[in-house]
Write a protein that holds these residues in place. Sequence first.
Motif, PDB file in Angstrom:
ATOM      1  N   UNK A 146      19.686   2.771  29.380  1.00  0.00           N
ATOM      2  CA  UNK A 146      20.271   2.890  28.041  1.00  0.00           C
ATOM      3  C   UNK A 146      21.285   4.028  28.039  1.00  0.00           C
ATOM      4  N   UNK A 147      22.468   3.720  27.518  1.00  0.00           N
ATOM      5  CA  UNK A 147      23.505   4.735  27.334  1.00  0.00           C
ATOM      6  C   UNK A 147      23.713   4.898  25.839  1.00  0.00           C
ATOM      7  N   UNK A 148      23.770   6.153  25.378  1.00  0.00           N
ATOM      8  CA  UNK A 148      24.051   6.397  23.957  1.00  0.00           C
ATOM      9  C   UNK A 148      25.321   7.218  23.823  1.00  0.00           C
ATOM     10  N   UNK A 149      26.197   6.756  22.945  1.00  0.00           N
ATOM     11  CA  UNK A 149      27.417   7.506  22.653  1.00  0.00           C
ATOM     12  C   UNK A 149      27.426   7.760  21.155  1.00  0.00           C
ATOM     13  N   UNK A 150      27.346   9.044  20.784  1.00  0.00           N
ATOM     14  CA  UNK A 150      27.238   9.387  19.371  1.00  0.00           C
ATOM     15  C   UNK A 150      27.725  10.811  19.194  1.00  0.00           C
ATOM     16  N   UNK A 151      28.396  11.072  18.083  1.00  0.00           N
ATOM     17  CA  UNK A 151      28.902  12.444  17.938  1.00  0.00           C
ATOM     18  C   UNK A 151      27.854  13.389  17.357  1.00  0.00           C
ATOM     19  N   UNK A 152      26.730  12.832  16.891  1.00  0.00           N
ATOM     20  CA  UNK A 152      25.648  13.673  16.362  1.00  0.00           C
ATOM     21  C   UNK A 152      24.652  13.981  17.488  1.00  0.00           C
ATOM     22  N   UNK A 153      24.620  15.229  17.972  1.00  0.00           N
ATOM     23  CA  UNK A 153      23.741  15.555  19.099  1.00  0.00           C
ATOM     24  C   UNK A 153      22.260  15.369  18.775  1.00  0.00           C
ATOM     25  N   UNK A 154      21.918  15.343  17.484  1.00  0.00           N
ATOM     26  CA  UNK A 154      20.514  15.208  17.095  1.00  0.00           C
ATOM     27  C   UNK A 154      20.098  13.762  16.826  1.00  0.00           C
ATOM     28  N   UNK A 155      20.986  12.808  17.046  1.00  0.00           N
ATOM     29  CA  UNK A 155      20.649  11.409  16.761  1.00  0.00           C
ATOM     30  C   UNK A 155      19.439  10.988  17.614  1.00  0.00           C
ATOM     31  N   UNK A 156      18.443  10.324  16.988  1.00  0.00           N
ATOM     32  CA  UNK A 156      17.229   9.945  17.729  1.00  0.00           C
ATOM     33  C   UNK A 156      17.493   9.019  18.918  1.00  0.00           C
ATOM     34  N   UNK A 157      18.622   8.339  18.929  1.00  0.00           N
ATOM     35  CA  UNK A 157      18.934   7.434  20.044  1.00  0.00           C
ATOM     36  C   UNK A 157      18.935   8.183  21.378  1.00  0.00           C
ATOM     37  N   UNK A 158      19.292   9.491  21.337  1.00  0.00           N
ATOM     38  CA  UNK A 158      19.344  10.257  22.588  1.00  0.00           C
ATOM     39  C   UNK A 158      17.957  10.441  23.209  1.00  0.00           C
ATOM     40  N   UNK A 159      16.905  10.306  22.373  1.00  0.00           N
ATOM     41  CA  UNK A 159      15.551  10.471  22.914  1.00  0.00           C
ATOM     42  C   UNK A 159      15.122   9.319  23.812  1.00  0.00           C
ATOM     43  N   UNK A 160      15.790   8.186  23.699  1.00  0.00           N
ATOM     44  CA  UNK A 160      15.422   7.064  24.566  1.00  0.00           C
ATOM     45  C   UNK A 160      16.519   6.754  25.578  1.00  0.00           C
ATOM     46  N   UNK A 161      17.657   7.445  25.473  1.00  0.00           N
ATOM     47  CA  UNK A 161      18.793   7.123  26.341  1.00  0.00           C
ATOM     48  C   UNK A 161      18.640   7.768  27.712  1.00  0.00           C
ATOM     49  N   UNK A 162      18.964   7.013  28.755  1.00  0.00           N
ATOM     50  CA  UNK A 162      18.982   7.583  30.097  1.00  0.00           C
ATOM     51  C   UNK A 162      20.194   8.490  30.256  1.00  0.00           C
ATOM     52  N   UNK A 163      21.311   8.063  29.642  1.00  0.00           N
ATOM     53  CA  UNK A 163      22.523   8.861  29.697  1.00  0.00           C
ATOM     54  C   UNK A 163      23.089   8.977  28.285  1.00  0.00           C
ATOM     55  N   UNK A 164      23.213  10.214  27.826  1.00  0.00           N
ATOM     56  CA  UNK A 164      23.751  10.437  26.490  1.00  0.00           C
ATOM     57  C   UNK A 164      25.085  11.139  26.574  1.00  0.00           C
ATOM     58  N   UNK A 165      26.031  10.711  25.747  1.00  0.00           N
ATOM     59  CA  UNK A 165      27.330  11.372  25.697  1.00  0.00           C
ATOM     60  C   UNK A 165      27.597  11.727  24.237  1.00  0.00           C
ATOM     61  N   UNK A 166      27.613  13.036  23.962  1.00  0.00           N
ATOM     62  CA  UNK A 166      27.884  13.489  22.598  1.00  0.00           C
ATOM     63  C   UNK A 166      29.390  13.601  22.444  1.00  0.00           C
TER      64      UNK A 166
END
Lengths: 250, 309
Positions: B275-295
């Motif tokens: 799972x990759x998450x791209x979101x400008x909110x560093x606190x978005x819950x999606x980052x808790x399940x993402x293997x790679x997060x890009x803020x």
Amino acid sequence: MKILVPIKRVVDYNVKVRPNAAGTEADIAAAKMAMNPFCEIAVEEAVRLVERGLATEVVVVSVGSSKAQEQLRAAMALGADRGILVETDAQLEPLAVAKLLRALVDKEQPQLVILGKQSIDGDNNQTGQMLAALMGWPQGTFASAVTVDSGQVAVTREIDGGLQTLALNLPAVVTTDLRLNEPRYASLPNIMKAKKKPLDIIPVADLGVDITPRVSTLSVALPPERAGGVKVASVAELVDKLKNHAKVIP
Amino acid sequence: MSVLVVAEHDNQTLKPSSLNAIQAATQLAGPVHLLLVGSGLAAMAASAASILGVDKILVADSPIYLHQLAEDVASLVVSLASGYKYLLAPATSHGKNVLPRAAALLDVQPISDVIAIESADTFKRLIYAGSLVATVRSADAIKVLTVRTTAFDLAPASGGNASVEALSAGTASGLSSFVSEVLAANDRPELTAARVVVSGGRGLQNGENFSLLYTLADKLGAAVGASRAAVDAGFVPNDMQVGQTGKIVAPDLYIAVGISGAVQHLAGMKDSKVIVAINKDPDAPIFQVADYGLVADLFEVIPALTQAL
């Protein structure tokens, strides 16, 4: 035309549900409760049909504990004319609920039953289809548009890959999907008015329906947690990770 | 005693979800029969005969079944049920439409969206938007199950040698009739069968901006999904919705763009391999399940990512 709208009291969709200590059921004793969101859409649709002059009366019914009167009052505040509570403290399965609803439909003789496609607690998506089967009525599930015209109801259904429109002979059962409408907020005067609308309470035993469960829940547990991963600093780093570490893109 | 799988198809081709259901059926005891209900099915029946794990194909081929109306398909299934211990279908919009109707006519409490078969009568399924796993046991003589397609592999499409038996059609109920159908026409893979899925949320701000995702998806050979927030806001049609009340997907790669990650959305995608998450909110819950997060701002990142691939 009379419309029957079955509704369910469920845990509010914002509540994060956990298992009880024994791991036998969901721990919801202290949880905030609300009308199931799909049921709200069903109430709204029925009320709109009355407002458009296509129906004359909306009867809401719930099968559950005496606390479900709160949700019946909420539905009446949205515009339903009266309520019926089939009272039971037992956790009923969709088959039992469908049988109880059949008994009520026999009594009330509505031309249309509109209900939510699924409740957000059990996530079964069964009751409407089962009621239609038991009545020998046609079903229009997952509706995103409903029009009533000369003895038929046209239902546009959300199906995998697009939309399908069916014409159902009345009487019929319709289950609601998300985009059917956006339920209104109850105004304070309507909330006050709803308190005076008739609400009948029928003990479940009075309907003479066998509600013995067929399915037993052996355990309830949290699903395996997905471990979070890493933050990457740039698009270049992301592409590198996907290509060379996860190897999910060529 | 055997297993009857109600196939999902469009009269021409069998949907991959049917192969997931067949794979689930092979975990149960007894021969597996595949029921094709529709119109003009000869070619499909012939190719389905080579699916590994299927012993017999039952074909109900009649113009009355052209649109696979729930009333008619359910009554056909009921007429066959006495020969079976299990009735299965994939938990798709078709399976969920038809199987509960058949179950009620058989006086059976069906079990929806099964994710694991534990034993002959015990199954696992998710409740509360995937927050909990329930293990349930059915006491009914016939078990009626819809199975979550992402929880079972695809049965191999070749290697089998099933016999094909024609069924005589029932009579049409006449209770409902088909009016029209609008199917999304695009060349992208189907959401539930895609190897890569790119999904957009409220962060996309409007429907036009989804074109950024379509361009990225086409570069990746991906399907495009959406969160309920994006559907509710009217950005995209509901058949793109991934989540508790939409589609369940588990691709090799899921890219969540501008999606905060409500539990209802996670319920539809958290079994994805990467799972990759791209979101400008560093606190978005999606980052808790993402293997790679890009803020980061998706409007800068998505064109750059499309370029870089």
